[in-house]
Scaffold this active site. Structure first.
Site, PDB file in Angstrom:
ATOM      1  N   ALA A  80       0.864  -1.173   0.000  1.00 26.14           N
ATOM      2  CA  ALA A  80       0.000   0.000   0.000  1.00 26.14           C
ATOM      3  C   ALA A  80       0.903   1.226   0.000  1.00 26.14           C
ATOM      4  O   ALA A  80       2.078   1.136   0.354  1.00 26.14           O
ATOM      5  CB  ALA A  80      -0.885  -0.014   1.242  1.00 26.14           C
ATOM      6  N   GLY A 125       0.650  -5.108   0.726  1.00 27.21           N
ATOM      7  CA  GLY A 125      -0.377  -5.155  -0.313  1.00 27.21           C
ATOM      8  C   GLY A 125       0.099  -5.797  -1.606  1.00 27.21           C
ATOM      9  O   GLY A 125      -0.715  -6.312  -2.382  1.00 27.21           O
ATOM     10  N   GLU A 128      -0.276  -9.433  -1.072  1.00 25.09           N
ATOM     11  CA  GLU A 128      -1.721  -9.710  -1.055  1.00 25.09           C
ATOM     12  C   GLU A 128      -2.315  -9.683  -2.460  1.00 25.09           C
ATOM     13  O   GLU A 128      -3.183 -10.495  -2.791  1.00 25.09           O
ATOM     14  CB  GLU A 128      -2.407  -8.689  -0.136  1.00 25.09           C
ATOM     15  CG  GLU A 128      -2.016  -8.919   1.330  1.00 25.09           C
ATOM     16  CD  GLU A 128      -2.417  -7.779   2.247  1.00 25.09           C
ATOM     17  OE1 GLU A 128      -2.085  -6.610   1.944  1.00 25.09           O
ATOM     18  OE2 GLU A 128      -3.071  -8.045   3.275  1.00 25.09           O
TER      19      GLU A 128
HETATM   20  C1  HXC Z   1       5.035   4.578  -0.717  1.00 20.68           C
HETATM   21  C2  HXC Z   1       7.098   3.715  -1.253  1.00 20.68           C
HETATM   22  C3  HXC Z   1       6.708   2.441  -0.783  1.00 20.68           C
HETATM   23  C4  HXC Z   1       5.389   2.295  -0.261  1.00 20.68           C
HETATM   24  C5  HXC Z   1       8.734   2.315  -1.488  1.00 20.68           C
HETATM   25  N1  HXC Z   1       8.348   3.587  -1.692  1.00 20.68           N
HETATM   26  N2  HXC Z   1       7.750   1.590  -0.937  1.00 20.68           N
HETATM   27  N3  HXC Z   1       6.264   4.764  -1.213  1.00 20.68           N
HETATM   28  N4  HXC Z   1       4.592   3.385  -0.249  1.00 20.68           N
HETATM   29  N5  HXC Z   1       4.928   1.115   0.174  1.00 20.68           N
HETATM   30  C6  HXC Z   1       9.138   4.678  -2.256  1.00 20.68           C
HETATM   31  C7  HXC Z   1      10.194   5.174  -1.286  1.00 20.68           C
HETATM   32  O1  HXC Z   1       9.625   6.091  -0.379  1.00 20.68           O
HETATM   33  C8  HXC Z   1      11.176   5.813  -2.227  1.00 20.68           C
HETATM   34  O2  HXC Z   1      10.682   7.071  -2.615  1.00 20.68           O
HETATM   35  C9  HXC Z   1      11.128   4.922  -3.441  1.00 20.68           C
HETATM   36  O3  HXC Z   1       9.878   4.225  -3.369  1.00 20.68           O
HETATM   37  C10 HXC Z   1      12.229   3.896  -3.482  1.00 20.68           C
HETATM   38  O4  HXC Z   1      12.230   3.168  -2.256  1.00 20.68           O
HETATM   39  P1  HXC Z   1      13.495   3.052  -1.286  1.00 20.68           P
HETATM   40  O5  HXC Z   1      12.995   2.780   0.072  1.00 20.68           O
HETATM   41  O6  HXC Z   1      14.397   4.220  -1.464  1.00 20.68           O
HETATM   42  O7  HXC Z   1      14.212   1.766  -1.891  1.00 20.68           O
HETATM   43  P2  HXC Z   1      15.109   0.709  -1.115  1.00 20.68           P
HETATM   44  O8  HXC Z   1      15.988   1.392  -0.132  1.00 20.68           O
HETATM   45  O9  HXC Z   1      15.748  -0.141  -2.169  1.00 20.68           O
HETATM   46  O10 HXC Z   1      14.086  -0.182  -0.278  1.00 20.68           O
HETATM   47  C11 HXC Z   1      13.087  -0.954  -0.928  1.00 20.68           C
HETATM   48  C12 HXC Z   1      12.046  -1.448   0.110  1.00 20.68           C
HETATM   49  C13 HXC Z   1      11.522  -0.238   0.897  1.00 20.68           C
HETATM   50  C14 HXC Z   1      12.687  -2.455   1.054  1.00 20.68           C
HETATM   51  C15 HXC Z   1      10.931  -2.140  -0.688  1.00 20.68           C
HETATM   52  O11 HXC Z   1      11.095   0.767  -0.043  1.00 20.68           O
HETATM   53  C16 HXC Z   1      10.368  -0.544   1.778  1.00 20.68           C
HETATM   54  O12 HXC Z   1      10.543  -1.117   2.841  1.00 20.68           O
HETATM   55  N6  HXC Z   1       9.161  -0.125   1.360  1.00 20.68           N
HETATM   56  C17 HXC Z   1       7.976  -0.290   2.175  1.00 20.68           C
HETATM   57  C18 HXC Z   1       7.532  -1.737   2.147  1.00 20.68           C
HETATM   58  C19 HXC Z   1       6.329  -1.953   3.044  1.00 20.68           C
HETATM   59  O13 HXC Z   1       6.399  -1.784   4.284  1.00 20.68           O
HETATM   60  N7  HXC Z   1       5.182  -2.338   2.467  1.00 20.68           N
HETATM   61  C20 HXC Z   1       3.980  -2.616   3.209  1.00 20.68           C
HETATM   62  C21 HXC Z   1       3.158  -1.360   3.278  1.00 20.68           C
HETATM   63  S1  HXC Z   1       1.746  -1.620   4.328  1.00 20.68           S
HETATM   64  P3  HXC Z   1      11.594   8.397  -2.540  1.00 20.68           P
HETATM   65  O14 HXC Z   1      10.651   9.478  -2.943  1.00 20.68           O
HETATM   66  O15 HXC Z   1      12.116   8.476  -1.167  1.00 20.68           O
HETATM   67  O16 HXC Z   1      12.657   8.115  -3.566  1.00 20.68           O
HETATM   68  C22 HXC Z   1       0.647  -2.406   3.384  1.00 20.68           C
HETATM   69  C23 HXC Z   1      -0.701  -2.597   4.014  1.00 20.68           C
HETATM   70  C24 HXC Z   1      -1.717  -3.146   3.056  1.00 20.68           C
HETATM   71  O17 HXC Z   1       0.888  -2.780   2.281  1.00 20.68           O
HETATM   72  C25 HXC Z   1      -3.122  -2.920   3.558  1.00 20.68           C
HETATM   73  C26 HXC Z   1      -3.575  -1.499   3.512  1.00 20.68           C
HETATM   74  C27 HXC Z   1      -5.049  -1.327   3.768  1.00 20.68           C
END
Ligand code: HXC
Length: 275
Positions: A80, A125, A128
């Protein structure tokens, strides 16, 4: 036809498959609300359109499967959109989750195979979305996980339900409670992923080949088998067998079943009508 109107997803053809590519590479294809809205529109249209394509005009392209993937080599879908979620009220968060639930149910309702081609991060997400597909192929660099607890959240797009179904109760609970990320190899070992391929191109080719293989089977039977497996997923064995018996009976009413049995008995290959 409306495919060209989308801004965050790409819809293309690859052989007999429709490829749906989540296309926000700068945010690692995170499912912003616009992505969810566009997926909902597209999948809703497909649910309406696909059951009626059983008698295509000669030469007409017919969708025999859907492949879901992400743009680039780094991410399938990184979850998400955390930036957008940080501004949501609880009510808006629930609506966001429920909209994505409808997307996942639409994918399950399609009468054709839906294959997730996971080409990188499939987190939260993203994992999922992949699990709402019939089965998952991955590239070697893919990574899966449900990291919601690290954000103070819980899975919201179906993970609480579908991960336990996919990999069993114990592994699902470990993954969701630790938030631990797993490699494609581990995902393969626990049965979340069916097959692993060298890179995104090989992954898409394999998914297309599988859609081809399935397209050579009786379309009515493929649709029936998928609907039956969806319907029995939450039932007892006895109730599930009742559903299966009705589906088996229904298969006997199709022209495809007559064609398939006649072809076997006359030692010829079947040419199905889709009826
Ligand atoms: C918004 C995101 C994002 C996300 C990455 N980005 N994941 N933006 N939402 N889920 C953005 C970063 O902010 C960054 O933007 C760019 O993408 C590149 O990501 P980096 O973090 O710089 O890359 P890296 O260091 O290689 O790390 C990759 C990663 C990390 C390990 C995948 O991005 C990460 O942990 N992302 C979040 C993963 C996560 O927790 N997902 C679950 C979300 S909760 P900028 O602008 O800084 O360059 C969920 C709930 C579902 O999904 C249900 C909801 C109702």
């Amino acid at each position: 036809d409306a495919a060209t109107d989308y801004e965050t997803i790409l819809v293309t053809r690859y052989g007999p498959a429709l490829v749906v590519t989540v296309n926000r590479p700068r945010a690692l294809n995170a499912l912003a609300q616009q992505v969810v809205a566009e997926l909902l529109d597209l999948t809703g249209r497909l649910v309406e359109a696909l059951p009626s394509v059983d008698a295509p005009a000669a030469g007409e392209w017919v969708c025999r499967g859907v492949i879901v993937t992400g743009t680039g080599e780094k991410a399938f879908v990184a979850g998400a959109d955390i930036r957008e979620m940080s501004g949501m009220t609880p009510e808006q968060a629930e609506a966001y989750a429920r909209d994505m639930h409808r997307v996942t149910l639409n994918l399950e309702a399609l009468p054709v195979p839906v294959i997730a081609a996971v080409n990188g991060f499939a987190l939260g997400g993203g994992c999922e979305l992949a699990m709402a597909c019939d089965f998952i192929y991955a590239s070697e660099n893919a990574a899966f996980g449900q990291p919601e607890v690290s954000l103070g959240l819980v899975p919201g797009f179906g993970g609480s339900v579908r991960l336990q179904q996919r990999v069993g109760v114990g592994i699902a609970r470990e993954l969701i409670m630790t938030g631990r990320r797993i490699t494609a190899a581990e995902a393969h070992r626990i049965g979340l992923v069916n097959q692993v391929f060298a890179d995104h191109a090989a992954l898409l080719d394999a998914a297309r080949d599988t859609v081809d293989t399935i397209a050579a089977q009786a379309p009515t039977a493929v649709a029936n088998a998928k609907a039956t497996m969806n319907a029995v997923a939450h039932r007892s064995v006895a109730d599930g067998l009742d559903v299966e018996a009705a589906a088996f009976r229904a298969a006997f009413t199709t022209e495809d079943s007559r064609i398939g049995r006649d072809a076997f008995l006359s030692k010829e290959s079947a040419s199905f009508s889709g009826r």
